[in-house]
Design a protein around this motif. Structure first.
Motif, mmCIF file in Angstrom:
data_model
loop_
_atom_site.group_PDB
_atom_site.id
_atom_site.type_symbol
_atom_site.label_atom_id
_atom_site.label_comp_id
_atom_site.label_asym_id
_atom_site.label_seq_id
_atom_site.Cartn_x
_atom_site.Cartn_y
_atom_site.Cartn_z
ATOM 1 N N GLY A 193 24.389 -45.745 -29.053
ATOM 2 C CA GLY A 193 25.528 -45.482 -29.917
ATOM 3 C C GLY A 193 26.766 -46.249 -29.501
ATOM 4 N N GLU A 194 27.906 -45.626 -29.701
ATOM 5 C CA GLU A 194 29.188 -46.281 -29.471
ATOM 6 C C GLU A 194 29.403 -46.679 -28.013
ATOM 7 O OE1 GLU A 194 33.942 -45.406 -30.249
ATOM 8 O OE2 GLU A 194 32.454 -43.958 -30.938
ATOM 9 N N TYR A 195 28.889 -45.885 -27.098
ATOM 10 C CA TYR A 195 29.052 -46.159 -25.670
ATOM 11 C C TYR A 195 27.708 -46.445 -25.020
ATOM 12 C CZ TYR A 195 33.817 -44.603 -26.289
ATOM 13 O OH TYR A 195 35.111 -44.504 -26.713
ATOM 14 N N ASP A 196 27.724 -47.240 -23.948
ATOM 15 C CA ASP A 196 26.499 -47.633 -23.248
ATOM 16 C C ASP A 196 26.129 -46.682 -22.115
ATOM 17 O OD1 ASP A 196 26.308 -49.958 -24.830
ATOM 18 O OD2 ASP A 196 27.596 -51.067 -23.445
ATOM 19 N N PHE A 197 27.114 -45.953 -21.595
ATOM 20 C CA PHE A 197 26.812 -45.031 -20.498
ATOM 21 C C PHE A 197 27.754 -43.838 -20.527
ATOM 22 C CE2 PHE A 197 29.828 -48.093 -18.807
ATOM 23 C CZ PHE A 197 30.777 -47.296 -18.200
ATOM 24 N N LEU A 198 27.314 -42.784 -19.853
ATOM 25 C CA LEU A 198 28.089 -41.564 -19.687
ATOM 26 C C LEU A 198 27.912 -41.114 -18.246
ATOM 27 C CD1 LEU A 198 28.402 -38.555 -21.978
ATOM 28 C CD2 LEU A 198 27.592 -38.162 -19.670
ATOM 29 N N ALA A 199 29.013 -40.874 -17.564
ATOM 30 C CA ALA A 199 28.966 -40.399 -16.184
ATOM 31 C C ALA A 199 29.710 -39.077 -16.098
ATOM 32 C CB ALA A 199 29.604 -41.417 -15.245
ATOM 33 N N ILE A 200 29.135 -38.138 -15.374
ATOM 34 C CA ILE A 200 29.788 -36.866 -15.103
ATOM 35 C C ILE A 200 30.045 -36.840 -13.603
ATOM 36 C CG2 ILE A 200 29.635 -34.357 -15.219
ATOM 37 C CD1 ILE A 200 27.541 -34.797 -17.500
ATOM 38 N N ALA A 201 31.311 -36.673 -13.236
ATOM 39 C CA ALA A 201 31.678 -36.718 -11.827
ATOM 40 C C ALA A 201 32.693 -35.636 -11.509
ATOM 41 C CB ALA A 201 32.270 -38.090 -11.488
ATOM 42 N N GLU A 202 32.729 -35.281 -10.239
ATOM 43 C CA GLU A 202 33.775 -34.411 -9.726
ATOM 44 C C GLU A 202 34.630 -35.254 -8.792
ATOM 45 O OE1 GLU A 202 31.477 -31.394 -7.778
ATOM 46 O OE2 GLU A 202 31.387 -30.169 -9.592
ATOM 47 N N ALA A 203 35.941 -35.046 -8.846
ATOM 48 C CA ALA A 203 36.863 -35.752 -7.960
ATOM 49 C C ALA A 203 37.960 -34.773 -7.560
ATOM 50 C CB ALA A 203 37.445 -36.979 -8.651
ATOM 51 N N PRO A 204 38.608 -35.033 -6.426
ATOM 52 C CA PRO A 204 39.632 -34.098 -5.955
ATOM 53 C C PRO A 204 40.783 -33.867 -6.938
ATOM 54 C CG PRO A 204 39.065 -35.643 -4.221
ATOM 55 C CD PRO A 204 38.384 -36.115 -5.467
ATOM 56 N N ASP A 205 41.181 -34.919 -7.665
ATOM 57 C CA ASP A 205 42.300 -34.781 -8.606
ATOM 58 C C ASP A 205 42.336 -35.994 -9.535
ATOM 59 O OD1 ASP A 205 43.702 -36.922 -7.224
ATOM 60 O OD2 ASP A 205 44.398 -35.435 -5.774
ATOM 61 N N ASP A 206 43.257 -35.948 -10.480
ATOM 62 C CA ASP A 206 43.375 -37.018 -11.476
ATOM 63 C C ASP A 206 43.696 -38.370 -10.842
ATOM 64 O OD1 ASP A 206 42.952 -35.049 -13.381
ATOM 65 O OD2 ASP A 206 45.022 -35.033 -14.111
ATOM 66 N N VAL A 207 44.523 -38.376 -9.816
ATOM 67 C CA VAL A 207 44.914 -39.638 -9.181
ATOM 68 C C VAL A 207 43.704 -40.309 -8.541
ATOM 69 C CG1 VAL A 207 46.318 -40.675 -7.348
ATOM 70 C CG2 VAL A 207 47.310 -38.932 -8.843
ATOM 71 N N GLN A 208 42.884 -39.534 -7.846
ATOM 72 C CA GLN A 208 41.703 -40.111 -7.202
ATOM 73 C C GLN A 208 40.694 -40.599 -8.247
ATOM 74 O OE1 GLN A 208 41.549 -40.779 -3.893
ATOM 75 N NE2 GLN A 208 43.656 -40.063 -4.022
ATOM 76 N N MET A 209 40.533 -39.841 -9.317
ATOM 77 C CA MET A 209 39.609 -40.272 -10.374
ATOM 78 C C MET A 209 40.133 -41.535 -11.040
ATOM 79 S SD MET A 209 36.724 -39.597 -11.586
ATOM 80 C CE MET A 209 35.776 -40.334 -12.890
ATOM 81 N N ALA A 210 41.435 -41.591 -11.292
ATOM 82 C CA ALA A 210 42.028 -42.793 -11.886
ATOM 83 C C ALA A 210 41.808 -44.004 -10.986
ATOM 84 C CB ALA A 210 43.520 -42.584 -12.148
ATOM 85 N N ALA A 211 41.942 -43.826 -9.682
ATOM 86 C CA ALA A 211 41.721 -44.933 -8.751
ATOM 87 C C ALA A 211 40.296 -45.463 -8.869
ATOM 88 C CB ALA A 211 42.000 -44.481 -7.311
#
Length: 111
Positions: free
Chosen positions: A48-66
């Motif tokens: 479909g529209e996207y080629d992949f989907l990842a589900i992850a946990e990260a400590p906070d938004d800043v770390q995930m953004a990095a």
């Protein structure tokens, strides 16, 4: 830890490279997420529209953004779209908190 759902597309060059030398991208994604103190929960190649989907946990938004910035900087992925996901228990707490807030909030155009 917050849960993040990321969808994206592989660049044309990335697809060409993976056809020549197939690879399991989940390993690299898991390593990247672990470097910011998180963990990869699941990784799927999708139609479909996207080629992949990842589900992850990260400590906070800043770390995930990095982690997302680092992935995007490599040029192999494009159009990253990330959503923060709440568990049903977290959502229940949010609805309960909203019940306390809603009576005092004036909606736009509400007079």
């Amino acid at each position: 830890m917050p849960t993040y759902i990321t969808q994206g597309r592989y660049s044309r060059d990335a697809i060409k490279g993976m056809i020549v030398r197939p690879e399991d991208r989940a390993d690299q994604v898991a390593r990247l997420i672990s470097k910011v103190g998180g963990r990869l929960v699941a990784y799927y190649v999708t139609f479909g529209e996207y080629d992949f989907l990842a589900i992850a946990e990260a400590p906070d938004d800043v770390q995930m953004a990095a982690a997302l910035f680092a992935a995007g900087a490599g040029g192999g992925v494009t159009d990253l779209r990330t959503t923060v996901a709440l568990t049903s228990i977290e959502a229940k707490g949010a609805f309960a908190a909203a019940a306390d807030l809603a009576p005092s909030f004036k909606s736009a155009g509400g007079g």
